[in-house]
Write an enzyme that holds these catalytic residues in place. Structure first.
Site, PDB file in Angstrom:
ATOM      1  N   HIS A   1     137.685  55.024  -8.255  1.00 28.15           N
ATOM      2  CA  HIS A   1     138.131  53.717  -8.685  1.00 28.15           C
ATOM      3  C   HIS A   1     138.822  52.773  -7.734  1.00 28.15           C
ATOM      4  O   HIS A   1     140.326  53.072  -8.137  1.00 28.15           O
ATOM      5  CB  HIS A   1     138.561  53.742 -10.222  1.00 28.15           C
ATOM      6  CG  HIS A   1     138.493  52.317 -10.879  1.00 28.15           C
ATOM      7  ND1 HIS A   1     137.461  51.937 -11.144  1.00 28.15           N
ATOM      8  CD2 HIS A   1     139.590  51.523 -11.288  1.00 28.15           C
ATOM      9  CE1 HIS A   1     137.537  50.629 -11.935  1.00 28.15           C
ATOM     10  NE2 HIS A   1     138.794  50.550 -11.644  1.00 28.15           N
TER      11      HIS A   1
ATOM     12  N   ARG B   1     133.418  46.449 -14.219  1.00 26.59           N
ATOM     13  CA  ARG B   1     134.617  46.543 -14.760  1.00 26.59           C
ATOM     14  C   ARG B   1     134.738  46.386 -16.171  1.00 26.59           C
ATOM     15  O   ARG B   1     135.469  47.106 -16.793  1.00 26.59           O
ATOM     16  CB  ARG B   1     135.400  45.199 -13.833  1.00 26.59           C
ATOM     17  CG  ARG B   1     135.323  45.206 -12.441  1.00 26.59           C
ATOM     18  CD  ARG B   1     136.162  46.479 -11.917  1.00 26.59           C
ATOM     19  NE  ARG B   1     137.670  46.152 -12.165  1.00 26.59           N
ATOM     20  CZ  ARG B   1     138.635  45.506 -11.310  1.00 26.59           C
ATOM     21  NH1 ARG B   1     138.104  44.767 -10.327  1.00 26.59           N
ATOM     22  NH2 ARG B   1     139.703  45.255 -11.620  1.00 26.59           N
TER      23      ARG B   1
ATOM     24  N   TYR C   1     156.817  58.974 -15.510  1.00 26.00           N
ATOM     25  CA  TYR C   1     157.445  59.651 -16.438  1.00 26.00           C
ATOM     26  C   TYR C   1     156.581  60.262 -17.653  1.00 26.00           C
ATOM     27  O   TYR C   1     156.854  61.302 -18.005  1.00 26.00           O
ATOM     28  CB  TYR C   1     158.349  58.505 -17.337  1.00 26.00           C
ATOM     29  CG  TYR C   1     159.294  58.106 -16.248  1.00 26.00           C
ATOM     30  CD1 TYR C   1     160.208  58.695 -15.689  1.00 26.00           C
ATOM     31  CD2 TYR C   1     159.551  56.566 -16.158  1.00 26.00           C
ATOM     32  CE1 TYR C   1     161.324  58.171 -14.890  1.00 26.00           C
ATOM     33  CE2 TYR C   1     160.263  55.912 -15.433  1.00 26.00           C
ATOM     34  CZ  TYR C   1     161.226  56.966 -14.589  1.00 26.00           C
ATOM     35  OH  TYR C   1     162.275  56.162 -13.773  1.00 26.00           O
TER      36      TYR C   1
END
Length: 756
Positions: free
Chosen positions: A86, A40, A130
């Protein structure tokens, strides 16, 4: 589980394993910590990427989002990365995508974002539905090329339905160029970004002389190069930082002075410290306003943030004839205009986390490049050898094309023809002559060559095609010779790596933005505050401010009607807030805004440790008054004591004013001057009155003594301290009563019950 099996069914028997609980917890925690470290938070030294970044870039590569292709919705990229590689939250994946697109955070942005991807001033990116993104050219060429040439290992994904690269074949030292930040379990990494061109020069110097020192490397890589520019002020400390991989880099924003009409001056901040990115720009402006409000400076007329896409521009307008140099040093010293970047060059190297020096990082990068090139050119060599074999077969076939055609026409099937071409077997083939049969028996094509001949089109027999085949063969022989030279000759291998690095430097290197110098610590002469008396005002909602005495006198009636607490105090003094939790919080008067009658002020929570959600203010006074008095404390359980005010003359912002039992609260404090009696009134209607001298003097850390005996859950609700001649009244049981009507008794009695 132990398994036993009979003829018809399997029977499982439980087997209890006894072990030490602490051992299980220790092993589990270590496993968890290593998982966070490796999977991570910490980047790999080879490609400079954390797993989430690597997976996002590979998902974009698999989607075909090249730099010259249309953008694709970020939500699609996040979905692919999460679903295939992931298995964590989409916010962390999108966050990684956003950061890789921000050229004000990255030394060299890896993602080309289209839409609102946040700003240097801390504005967040738009939702992933967006925004759109694609790979940058440098990412495609320098981090993702040659994946089809077996240059890195591919490993199964989390559910073993896909394959993903264990590391990207990074051709540039991404860890140094972009830096990295991550918080793991018990470890953190914080690496500043550097200039691509300088880092490439440093790598070349190392390849030329592997014994070069860190000091030698710093002739090429003098220090970090932050995308926000600024100035590194502790140049002499950088050598130690790069040798140990740890340390603190001091960075300062760039300030310019502009002269404007009327003899006025402007201080322009056009570069900020890297640590100021985001909300700290707003804090910088707030800190300047605080300096003005606290009267630390009176030279600033106005502040405006005129930053835009073109860059940072914070304008501070200064009074005429002001000491600009002193003001500039004050801003450096008192705000985030100079800050510290903590360096901890931790990365995953050889499968484990390690703090690396500058030379270590470059060494790992060079070794990785040699490994990549070895695997790449071994793959290319094998392909060229296969091509050579086929080309030689086709050239040989062209020389005996008539015989091959005769074999093909005389064969009953493809298998028979292929056996003839590879092993010279002529059984089952009709030849036109014995000579042809004898020649066919001498054919010894390889398996690949025979298949290529069988697949060959007749158009290959055209003269120009034959000529092209010969040229291809010559090119193949040259490639084989080159690849063998690269694989067997270390000097040629290094030359190839340097050639690639030079190409990347030529196309992608930019000029350094951060200056590296040795600057003296900023010193300024703090303007002495003109000491004067002001009025401390606080309303019932806890909003406080100060006001000039003359202004207060002009508006006395209005102010007294609006404000609960009004106390004269010196502007250099401190206010003391005693609370129900038994704490005394101090507030510097200079921390409060000097306002006008209509100004609201600030919550006292903001300028002290007072927490209005957990405690209430019982008594407010000035520290100057406290130390000259003796204070009497009363709690709701009737615990009382007197304390000399000098015990509260401390520099701490918060001290314990008294020791409270569990569930007890402080309800009253009174400075004892002429008062000689105290009256206690309880919730259940009991009253008592006794002389104050019966309350002993104690230390502030003491609990005190009992003022009256309470029954059941009764508590003290009202307290009156009186002097001779005073006779205040109070309401109890819907009945008005005067204090002097309460029977004067001894301390620690039950008191008298008031009948309604």
């Amino acid at each position: 589980m132990a398994r036993t099996k009979d003829k018809k069914e399997e029977v499982f028997e439980e087997q209890i394993i006894k072990t030490e609980y602490s051992d299980v917890m220790q092993k589990s925690y270590i496993d968890y910590a290593m998982s966070v470290l490796m999977a991570r938070a910490i980047p790999d030294v080879r490609d400079g990427l954390k797993p989430v970044q690597r997976r996002v870039l590979y998902a974009m590569h698999e989607l075909g989002l090249k730099y010259d292709r249309p953008y694709r919705k970020s939500a699609r990229i996040v979905g692919d990365a999460m679903g295939k590689y992931h298995p964590h939250g989409d916010s962390s994946i999108y966050g990684a995508l956003v950061v890789m697109s921000q050229d004000f955070k990255e030394g060299m942005a890896l993602v080309d974002g289209h839409g609102n991807f946040g700003s240097i001033e801390g504005d967040g990116a738009a939702a992933m539905r967006y925004t759109e993104a694609r790979l940058r050219k440098v990412t495609q060429e320098a981090l993702l090329s040659d994946l089809d040439k077996d240059v890195v290992d591919f490993i199964p994904n989390f559910d073993e339905t896909e394959k993903e690269p264990s590391v990207l074949p990074a051709r540039i030292p991404n860890l140094l160029v972009n830096g990295s930040e991550g918080i793991a379990v018990g470890m953190t990494t914080s690496m500043p970004p550097h200039n691509l061109g300088e880092v490439i020069d440093g790598i070349k110097a190392y390849m030329k002389n592997p014994d070069i020192t860190v000091e030698g490397l710093m002739k090429y890589i003098p220090g970090p190069d932050f995308p926000t520019g600024g100035i590194v002020t502790n140049k002499d400390e950088l050598l130690s930082i790069y040798e140990t991989g740890m340390g603190k880099i001091k960075i300062r924003g760039n300030i310019e002075i502009e002269e404007v009409k009327g003899g006025k001056t402007r201080i322009i901040v056009n570069e900020i410290p890297y640590t100021m990115i985001g909300a700290n720009i707003g804090k910088f402006l707030t800190d300047i306003v605080a300096l003005i409000d606290a009267k630390k400076t009176t030279d600033i007329i106005d502040i405006s943030n005129q930053s835009s896409k073109e860059g940072i521009r914070i304008v501070i307008e200064v009074k005429k004839d002001a000491d600009v140099e002193n003001l500039k040093n004050m801003l450096i010293k008192k705000t985030k205009l100079e800050d510290t970047f903590g360096v901890n060059m931790l990365a995953i190297a050889d499968g484990r986390p390690e703090t690396l020096s500058l030379k270590d990082i470059i060494r790992h990068h060079v070794n990785f490049q040699r490994e990549l090139n070895t695997r790449k050119y071994r793959t290319l060599l094998n392909k060229e050898l296969d091509r050579k074999e086929i080309q030689e077969g086709l050239i040989k076939a062209c020389d005996v094309i008539d015989l091959i055609i005769e074999i093909l026409r005389g064969s009953k099937d493809v298998k028979t023809a292929k056996l003839c071409l590879t092993e010279g077997k002529t059984e089952g083939i009709n030849f036109k002559s014995r000579i042809s049969k004898k020649m066919a028996e001498q054919l010894k094509f390889t398996e690949r060559q025979a298949q290529a001949i069988l697949d060959m089109r007749l158009s290959k027999l055209v003269g120009l095609e034959l000529e092209a085949l010969m040229k291809d063969h010559e090119e193949t022989l040259k490639n084989i010779e080159l690849y063998k030279d690269i694989l067997t000759n270390p000097a040629t291998m290094d030359k190839t790596i340097v050639k690639e690095l030079d190409a990347y430097k030529k196309e992608y290197a930019v000029e350094r933005k951060t200056r590296i110098e040795n600057l003296e610590e900023a010193k300024f002469e703090e303007k002495k505050i003109e000491e004067m008396q002001v009025m401390f005002l606080m309303d019932r909602f806890g909003y406080a401010k100060t006001m000039e005495v003359s202004l207060f006198e002009r508006n006395r009636d209005t102010i007294e009607a609006e404000y609960k607490t009004i106390i004269p105090v010196m502007n250099t003094g401190r206010m003391c807030l005693f609370t129900s939790a038994g704490q005394m919080h101090t507030v510097k008067v200079l921390d409060l805004p000097l306002g006008k009658s209509k100004d609201k002020g600030v919550p006292v929570d903001n300028v002290s440790n007072y927490d209005s959600s957990k405690e209430t203010i019982v008594y407010v006074t000035t520290l100057a008054d406290v130390v000259m008095q003796k204070l009497c404390f009363v709690t709701k359980t009737s615990m009382m004591k007197q304390v000399y005010g000098t015990e509260f003359d401390v520099l701490k912002r918060t001290v314990a004013a008294t020791n409270l039992a569990d569930s007890d609260e402080l309800i009253s404090i009174c400075p004892i001057t002429t008062q000689n009696q105290v009256a206690l009134i309880t919730r259940d209607g009991y009253v008592t009155r006794f002389v104050i001298d019966e309350v002993p003097l104690k230390k502030k850390g003491a609990v005190g003594v009992r003022g009256m005996k309470l029954t059941g859950s009764d508590i003290v609700e009202q307290v009156f301290f009186t002097s001779f001649g005073e006779n205040p009244s109070f309401n109890i049981k819907n009945k008005k009563m005067e204090v002097n009507k309460i029977k004067l008794t001894k301390r620690d009695t039950k008191g008298t019950k008031v009948r309604g």
